[in-house]
Motif scaffolding. Structure first.
Motif, mmCIF file in Angstrom:
data_model
loop_
_atom_site.group_PDB
_atom_site.id
_atom_site.type_symbol
_atom_site.label_atom_id
_atom_site.label_comp_id
_atom_site.label_asym_id
_atom_site.label_seq_id
_atom_site.Cartn_x
_atom_site.Cartn_y
_atom_site.Cartn_z
ATOM 1 N N PRO A 167 -2.417 5.153 -4.778
ATOM 2 C CA PRO A 167 -2.419 6.607 -4.973
ATOM 3 C C PRO A 167 -2.821 7.369 -3.719
ATOM 4 O O PRO A 167 -2.523 8.554 -3.594
ATOM 5 C CB PRO A 167 -3.436 6.813 -6.108
ATOM 6 C CG PRO A 167 -4.298 5.601 -6.066
ATOM 7 C CD PRO A 167 -3.403 4.485 -5.639
ATOM 8 N N PHE A 168 -3.488 6.694 -2.788
ATOM 9 C CA PHE A 168 -3.832 7.349 -1.529
ATOM 10 C C PHE A 168 -2.580 7.630 -0.685
ATOM 11 O O PHE A 168 -2.617 8.483 0.207
ATOM 12 C CB PHE A 168 -4.812 6.490 -0.720
ATOM 13 C CG PHE A 168 -6.197 6.465 -1.291
ATOM 14 C CD1 PHE A 168 -7.023 7.579 -1.223
ATOM 15 C CD2 PHE A 168 -6.680 5.331 -1.932
ATOM 16 C CE1 PHE A 168 -8.306 7.562 -1.759
ATOM 17 C CE2 PHE A 168 -7.958 5.306 -2.465
ATOM 18 C CZ PHE A 168 -8.773 6.418 -2.384
ATOM 19 N N HIS A 169 -1.482 6.912 -0.986
ATOM 20 C CA HIS A 169 -0.251 7.121 -0.227
ATOM 21 C C HIS A 169 0.831 7.813 -1.052
ATOM 22 O O HIS A 169 1.527 8.699 -0.559
ATOM 23 C CB HIS A 169 0.280 5.782 0.293
ATOM 24 C CG HIS A 169 1.365 5.931 1.312
ATOM 25 N ND1 HIS A 169 2.712 5.986 0.979
ATOM 26 C CD2 HIS A 169 1.328 6.054 2.671
ATOM 27 C CE1 HIS A 169 3.438 6.131 2.064
ATOM 28 N NE2 HIS A 169 2.619 6.165 3.114
ATOM 29 N N ILE A 170 0.968 7.425 -2.334
ATOM 30 C CA ILE A 170 2.052 7.986 -3.159
ATOM 31 C C ILE A 170 1.605 9.198 -3.964
ATOM 32 O O ILE A 170 2.429 9.860 -4.601
ATOM 33 C CB ILE A 170 2.631 6.919 -4.119
ATOM 34 C CG1 ILE A 170 1.563 6.469 -5.139
ATOM 35 C CG2 ILE A 170 3.183 5.734 -3.347
ATOM 36 C CD1 ILE A 170 2.095 5.524 -6.204
ATOM 37 N N GLY A 171 0.305 9.497 -3.950
ATOM 38 C CA GLY A 171 -0.205 10.621 -4.730
ATOM 39 C C GLY A 171 -0.867 10.155 -6.025
ATOM 40 O O GLY A 171 -0.529 9.098 -6.561
ATOM 41 N N TRP A 172 -1.798 10.973 -6.502
ATOM 42 C CA TRP A 172 -2.565 10.611 -7.689
ATOM 43 C C TRP A 172 -1.811 11.000 -8.962
ATOM 44 O O TRP A 172 -0.980 11.906 -8.941
ATOM 45 C CB TRP A 172 -3.935 11.289 -7.655
ATOM 46 C CG TRP A 172 -4.783 10.751 -6.557
ATOM 47 C CD1 TRP A 172 -4.806 11.153 -5.258
ATOM 48 C CD2 TRP A 172 -5.699 9.659 -6.647
ATOM 49 N NE1 TRP A 172 -5.681 10.394 -4.527
ATOM 50 C CE2 TRP A 172 -6.249 9.467 -5.351
ATOM 51 C CE3 TRP A 172 -6.116 8.827 -7.676
ATOM 52 C CZ2 TRP A 172 -7.188 8.496 -5.076
ATOM 53 C CZ3 TRP A 172 -7.055 7.843 -7.411
ATOM 54 C CH2 TRP A 172 -7.584 7.680 -6.133
ATOM 55 N N TRP B 178 0.838 -1.205 0.000
ATOM 56 C CA TRP B 178 0.000 0.000 0.000
ATOM 57 C C TRP B 178 0.871 1.252 0.000
ATOM 58 O O TRP B 178 0.625 2.198 -0.746
ATOM 59 C CB TRP B 178 -0.914 -0.032 1.215
ATOM 60 C CG TRP B 178 -1.746 1.203 1.403
ATOM 61 C CD1 TRP B 178 -1.396 2.347 2.057
ATOM 62 C CD2 TRP B 178 -3.088 1.422 0.930
ATOM 63 N NE1 TRP B 178 -2.414 3.262 2.036
ATOM 64 C CE2 TRP B 178 -3.478 2.727 1.348
ATOM 65 C CE3 TRP B 178 -3.991 0.647 0.211
ATOM 66 C CZ2 TRP B 178 -4.725 3.258 1.056
ATOM 67 C CZ3 TRP B 178 -5.248 1.183 -0.071
ATOM 68 C CH2 TRP B 178 -5.599 2.478 0.343
ATOM 69 N N ASP B 179 1.910 1.242 0.821
ATOM 70 C CA ASP B 179 2.799 2.406 0.909
ATOM 71 C C ASP B 179 3.535 2.671 -0.404
ATOM 72 O O ASP B 179 3.853 3.815 -0.726
ATOM 73 C CB ASP B 179 3.826 2.197 2.031
ATOM 74 C CG ASP B 179 3.182 2.216 3.410
ATOM 75 O OD1 ASP B 179 2.046 2.707 3.526
ATOM 76 O OD2 ASP B 179 3.821 1.713 4.360
ATOM 77 N N LYS B 180 3.804 1.618 -1.173
ATOM 78 C CA LYS B 180 4.551 1.770 -2.422
ATOM 79 C C LYS B 180 3.660 2.017 -3.644
ATOM 80 O O LYS B 180 4.112 2.615 -4.622
ATOM 81 C CB LYS B 180 5.387 0.512 -2.704
ATOM 82 C CG LYS B 180 6.553 0.298 -1.757
ATOM 83 C CD LYS B 180 7.324 -0.955 -2.149
ATOM 84 C CE LYS B 180 8.520 -1.178 -1.240
ATOM 85 N NZ LYS B 180 9.280 -2.402 -1.617
ATOM 86 N N ALA B 181 2.395 1.545 -3.580
ATOM 87 C CA ALA B 181 1.603 1.479 -4.817
ATOM 88 C C ALA B 181 0.326 2.310 -4.815
ATOM 89 O O ALA B 181 -0.078 2.804 -5.876
ATOM 90 C CB ALA B 181 1.238 0.017 -5.104
#
Length: 457
Positions: free
Chosen positions: A257-262, A252-255
Motif C-alpha cells: 500500500p505504500f506504493h499502490i495506495g491504501w 513491493w511495486d505491485k502489492a
C-alpha cells in the motif's frame, strides 16, 4: 553458553513487554530431526499458495515465491520474538472465503484493488486481535468457553480437515492426483506419528527409534521416491539461485500500500465482516493449541509451557500488520499449525533426553530451515510435486489429533452428542452460522449452566 532452565520453570529468554524473545543457540538447542522435517513439510506446504498468487494476483513465479518466503519468514520467527509455545501456520479454512471475496466483480481482474482488499482484510483482523489482546478480553473469552463448545470447535476442525482431503478437485486430494505415492506417504506418516504397536517396538529397537525420531520425513521420502517411479510426480529442477532483490522490488511495486495506495474506507468496511468470521477460526485454533499443550504438559513437569491468550492475540495481530503492508495475502498469518503442533509435542513428551525444550523443536523446524529454503530454486522445484502430499498429511494429522482431543474433553453423553452436532455445523456451514447453530444446540440440550464460569478450586 545456554542458560540452564530450572526444573519446572519456563524456558529462559529475553523479556520485552508481554513477549519473550529466544535466540537460537543461546536460548534453545539445534535439533537435526526437526530441521529436516521443516525443510520437507513446511517447505512444500509454504509453496502451496504460489499458484494462487500467480493466477489470481498476476504475479510472476519469482514474485510469488518471494511472497511465500515473506509469509513463511513471519511465521518462522513468530516463536522467536513473541514466545508462544505454538507451531504457527495459516488460517487455512478461511482461504476459500478470501478467494471468493477478491474474485467478486468489484475486484476481479484489478490486481491493485485485490491487493488493497487483502491489506484491508489483514489490518481489520489485526485491529480485532490487538484490541482483544491489549484489553485482555480475548484471554477471558478463551477461559470462559465451556468444554462442550471447545470440543465442538475442535471436532469441527477435524471433520472439515477430513472432508477437504477427500473433496474432488481440491489440491489436498492426493488420493485423486497421486493415488499410489500419495496414499503410501499419508499412511506412513500417520502410522509413524500415532501407532502404539510401532512405538512399543521402537522401545526395544534403536534403528526403528531413530527412524521414528525423524517424524514425517520418512513418509515424504517414500512418497517422493515411489511417485517418481510410478510417474505420478515429475521433477523439473531449476538449477538457479532466486534473485530475491529484483523479485522483492517488483513485488513491493505491485502489492504494498505504500506504493499502490491504501484501501478506501469502503474497502475497509466491506472487508470487516470476513475479518470477524476469521476471528472465530483463530479462536478455535487457540483453544485447540491450548488443550493440546495442557494434555502434553501432564507428561513433562521439567518445563512449564506458558499459555497467554492476550500475548497470542497481540503477536498474531502484529504479524498481520507486517504482512498486510509488505506482501498482503490474508489468512497466511495464523496462530497454530495443528498437524505440526501434535508432532512436535509428541516428540517433546518423550522426555528431556529427547528434546530439552519445546522451543528446540519449534525453532529448528522453522528458523533453521525455512529462511533459506526459498532462495534455492533447486530445493523449491524439488518440493513442488510433493505439495499435495504435504497438504494431505497435515490435514489428516489435524483431523486425527483434533478428534482424539475433542472426544477427551467431555464425559457426559448428552454433551458429547451436542458437541458432534456443533462440529458438523462448523464443518459444513460458514463459521458465523456454525457458531450460532452450536450455541443454540448446546444451550437447548445441555442448558445455560454450561456457559457459567466454574468457581476457582
Amino acid at each position: 553458553m545456554l542458560p540452564k532452565r530450572q526444573h519446572g520453570e519456563v524456558q529462559p529468554g529475553l523479556k520485552w513487554g508481554p513477549f519473550t524473545a529466544r535466540i537460537p543457540l543461546i536460548h534453545l538447542r539445534f535439533s537435526l530431526a526437526d530441521m529436516l522435517q521443516g525443510l520437507a513439510v513446511a517447505g512444500a506446504t509454504g509453496l502451496a499458495l504460489v499458484p494462487y498468487f500467480m493466477a489470481l494476483l498476476g504475479l510472476s513465479f519469482e514474485e510469488a515465491v518471494v511472497m511465500a518466503m515473506f509469509h513463511s519468514l513471519l511465521i518462522s520467527f513468530s516463536w522467536m520474538f513473541f514466545g508462544d509455545p505454538y507451531a504457527p501456520g495459516w488460517l487455512t479454512p478461511a482461504i476459500p472465503f478470501v478467494v471468493a471475496f477478491i474474485t467478486t466483480p468489484a475486484y476481479l481482474g484489478d490486481h491493485t484493488a485485490q491487493f488493497q482488499a487483502m491489506t484491508a482484510l489483514s489490518l481489520n483482523f489485526a485491529f480485532i486481535l490487538i484490541f482483544l489482546g491489549v484489553t485482555g478480553l480475548g484471554a477471558k473469552l478463551i477461559k470462559v468457553v465451556p468444554n462442550v463448545f471447545k470440543g465442538g470447535i475442535i471436532l469441527g476442525a477435524a471433520v472439515a480437515a477430513f472432508l477437504r482431503v477427500t473433496k474432488d478437485g481440491d489440491a489436498a486430494n492426493v488420493f485423486q492426483s497421486a493415488p499410489i505415492a500419495g496414499t503410501l506417504g499419508v499412511v506412513v506418516c500417520l502410522v509413524f506419528a500415532f501407532s502404539k504397536p510401532l512405538q512399543a517396538m521402537a522401545a526395544n529397537n534403536k534403528v526403528l527409534a531413530m527412524i521414528l525420531g525423524f517424524g514425517l520425513l520418512p513418509g515424504f521420502i517414500i512418497a517422493g521416491s515411489v511417485g517418481y517411479f510410478t510417474g505420478e510426480f515429475v521433477y523439473n529442477i531449476r538449477w538457479e539461485i532466486l534473485d530475491v532483490g529484483a523479485a522483492a522490488t517488483s513485488l513491493w511495486d505491485k502489492a504494498s500500500p505504500f506504493h499502490i495506495g491504501w484501501p478506501s474506507v469502503d474497502t475497509f468496511i466491506a472487508a470487516f465482516p470476513l475479518a470477524l468470521i476469521t476471528y472465530i477460526l483463530f479462536f478455535g485454533d487457540v483453544v485447540t493449541g491450548n488443550e493440546m499443550i495442557e494434555q502434553a504438559q501432564t507428561q513433562r513437569d521439567d518445563e512449564k509451557l506458558e499459555l497467554n491468550g492476550s500475548r497470542a492475540h497481540m503477536a498474531t495481530g502484529l504479524r498481520n500488520v507486517m504482512m498486510g503492508i509488505v506482501a498482503p495475502f490474508f489468512t497466511t498469518q495464523g496462530v497454530l499449525w495443528t498437524g505440526i503442533q501434535v508432532i512436535l509435542l509428541k516428540r517433546w513428551t518423550q522426555g528431556r533426553e529427547k528434546v530439552d525444550s519445546i522451543f528446540d523443536s519449534i525453532g529448528s523446524f522453522y528458523a533453521f530451515g525455512l529462511p533459506f529454503l526459498f532462495i534455492f530454486l533447486p530445493l523449491v522445484t524439488l518440493l513442488q510435486p510433493l505439495l499435495p502430499v504435504a497438504l494431505a498429511v497435515t490435514l489428516i494429522l489435524t483431523a486425527f489429533a483434533c478428534a482424539t482431543l475433542a472426544l477427551s474433553l467431555v464425559d457426559d453423553a448428552t454433551e458429547r452428542g451436542a458437541m458432534v452436532i456443533t462440529a458438523m455445523a462448523f464443518s459444513v456451514f460458514e463459521p458465523w452460522l456454525g457458531l450460532l447453530v452450536g450455541l443454540v444446540t448446546i444451550a437447548a440440550l445441555c442448558g445455560f449452566k454450561v456457559f457459567m464460569p466454574k468457581p476457582e478450586q
